[in-house]
Design an enzyme around this catalytic site. Sequence first.
Site, mmCIF file in Angstrom:
data_model
loop_
_atom_site.group_PDB
_atom_site.id
_atom_site.type_symbol
_atom_site.label_atom_id
_atom_site.label_comp_id
_atom_site.label_asym_id
_atom_site.label_seq_id
_atom_site.Cartn_x
_atom_site.Cartn_y
_atom_site.Cartn_z
ATOM 1 N N ASN A 276 -4.405 1.976 -13.636
ATOM 2 C CA ASN A 276 -3.500 1.076 -12.927
ATOM 3 C C ASN A 276 -2.082 1.626 -13.009
ATOM 4 O O ASN A 276 -1.720 2.294 -13.982
ATOM 5 C CB ASN A 276 -3.540 -0.317 -13.571
ATOM 6 C CG ASN A 276 -2.615 -1.305 -12.878
ATOM 7 O OD1 ASN A 276 -2.558 -1.374 -11.645
ATOM 8 N ND2 ASN A 276 -1.874 -2.085 -13.655
ATOM 9 N N GLY B 65 0.772 -1.238 0.000
ATOM 10 C CA GLY B 65 0.000 0.000 0.000
ATOM 11 C C GLY B 65 0.802 1.286 0.000
ATOM 12 O O GLY B 65 0.287 2.342 0.373
ATOM 13 N N SER B 66 2.061 1.249 -0.475
ATOM 14 C CA SER B 66 2.825 2.497 -0.499
ATOM 15 C C SER B 66 2.225 3.486 -1.504
ATOM 16 O O SER B 66 2.252 4.699 -1.276
ATOM 17 C CB SER B 66 4.307 2.243 -0.789
ATOM 18 O OG SER B 66 4.498 1.807 -2.108
ATOM 19 N N ASN B 67 1.668 2.980 -2.600
ATOM 20 C CA ASN B 67 1.013 3.893 -3.560
ATOM 21 C C ASN B 67 -0.285 4.450 -2.990
ATOM 22 O O ASN B 67 -0.607 5.622 -3.194
ATOM 23 C CB ASN B 67 0.776 3.187 -4.893
ATOM 24 C CG ASN B 67 2.039 3.112 -5.723
ATOM 25 O OD1 ASN B 67 2.460 4.110 -6.293
ATOM 26 N ND2 ASN B 67 2.672 1.946 -5.745
ATOM 27 N N LYS C 258 -16.518 -14.534 -9.969
ATOM 28 C CA LYS C 258 -15.934 -13.186 -10.076
ATOM 29 C C LYS C 258 -17.014 -12.116 -10.273
ATOM 30 O O LYS C 258 -16.894 -10.999 -9.769
ATOM 31 C CB LYS C 258 -14.966 -13.190 -11.266
ATOM 32 C CG LYS C 258 -14.197 -11.913 -11.509
ATOM 33 C CD LYS C 258 -12.792 -12.001 -10.980
ATOM 34 C CE LYS C 258 -11.931 -10.854 -11.405
ATOM 35 N NZ LYS C 258 -10.970 -11.169 -12.418
ATOM 36 N N HIS D 9 1.959 0.379 -12.995
ATOM 37 C CA HIS D 9 2.758 -0.824 -13.213
ATOM 38 C C HIS D 9 4.245 -0.446 -13.181
ATOM 39 O O HIS D 9 4.653 0.526 -13.818
ATOM 40 C CB HIS D 9 2.394 -1.459 -14.562
ATOM 41 C CG HIS D 9 3.116 -2.741 -14.799
ATOM 42 N ND1 HIS D 9 2.837 -3.888 -14.078
ATOM 43 C CD2 HIS D 9 4.136 -3.058 -15.623
ATOM 44 C CE1 HIS D 9 3.646 -4.856 -14.472
ATOM 45 N NE2 HIS D 9 4.446 -4.376 -15.406
ATOM 46 N N MET E 126 -3.900 -7.091 -7.240
ATOM 47 C CA MET E 126 -3.384 -8.190 -8.053
ATOM 48 C C MET E 126 -4.485 -9.096 -8.607
ATOM 49 O O MET E 126 -4.438 -10.325 -8.452
ATOM 50 C CB MET E 126 -2.355 -8.991 -7.241
ATOM 51 C CG MET E 126 -1.115 -8.183 -6.931
ATOM 52 S SD MET E 126 -0.363 -7.476 -8.431
ATOM 53 C CE MET E 126 1.107 -6.708 -7.786
HETATM 54 C C1 GAR Z 1 3.600 -1.399 -7.203
HETATM 55 O O1 GAR Z 1 4.952 -1.432 -7.569
HETATM 56 C C2 GAR Z 1 2.717 -1.511 -8.419
HETATM 57 O O2 GAR Z 1 3.222 -0.848 -9.527
HETATM 58 C C3 GAR Z 1 2.685 -3.001 -8.625
HETATM 59 O O3 GAR Z 1 2.511 -3.508 -7.336
HETATM 60 C C4 GAR Z 1 3.235 -2.671 -6.429
HETATM 61 C C5 GAR Z 1 2.366 -2.381 -5.255
HETATM 62 O O4 GAR Z 1 3.105 -1.690 -4.277
HETATM 63 N N1 GAR Z 1 1.644 -3.398 -9.531
HETATM 64 C C6 GAR Z 1 1.809 -4.352 -10.431
HETATM 65 O O5 GAR Z 1 2.798 -5.047 -10.503
HETATM 66 C C7 GAR Z 1 0.646 -4.536 -11.375
HETATM 67 N N2 GAR Z 1 0.959 -5.508 -12.354
HETATM 68 P P1 GAR Z 1 2.363 -0.923 -3.108
HETATM 69 O O6 GAR Z 1 1.387 -1.935 -2.499
HETATM 70 O O7 GAR Z 1 3.452 -0.552 -2.138
HETATM 71 O O8 GAR Z 1 1.645 0.252 -3.684
#
Ligand code: GAR
Length: 195
Positions: A106, A11-13, A64, A108, A89
């Site tokens: 999203n 969850g840093s984003n 789903k 990535h 995910m």
């Molecule tokens: C992030 O790096 C995001 O870009 C990636 O998961 C991480 C989540 O980090 N997403 C993917 O790989 C999508 N295919 P976070 O939980 O610290 O935000």
Amino acid sequence: MNIAVFASGNGSNFAAIAEAIKKGEIKANLKALIVDKPKAYVISRAKEYNIPCYIVKLKDFNNKEEYEEKIVSILKPLNIDLICLAGYMKICGEVLLNNYPNKIINIHPALLPAFKGAHAILDAYNYGVKITGVTIHYVNNEIDGGKIIAQEAVTINDDEKIETLETRIHEVEHKLYVKTINKLLEDYNARIIKC
Ligand code: GAR
């Protein structure tokens, strides 16, 4: 503009978006965090920021469609204008995509269309590319698929350790997500005609 974030892990984003909203750097409301993993660390981050968090597990539903209908039933009363996937995910299915056309984005950690999937930073590192980066895109029904909105390149230094690359990519992610949401917010506000 009302935003919901979907996440599955650290969850840093999510925190970067919540912090930017708290500081007024994004002028929007963070209405909900949707989490599909009950032990995800992002849940405690939501508590810290006082953001309502809804844990919805796919295995509690027959399929789903029903799982996503439950999510839509949470989001509709909140009048969500933009869904930001942040380490969520799962592939979005038809129910979410049809209810929120062009409203799901999203992030990535690679320069799409290269290195799709859940281990993009490591895959790019192991491949030996010299430049990787971050992509933000609209979401369709493919893994990390959909029209690209923004990208930023990150150079992989000679002899760089995977850990420092991960840190640098995440730093770019946090800034680029905030910047991109603000750009979408500008476009959204420009569509409102004052009378
Ligand atoms: C992030 O790096 C995001 O870009 C990636 O998961 C991480 C989540 O980090 N997403 C993917 O790989 C999508 N295919 P976070 O939980 O610290 O935000």
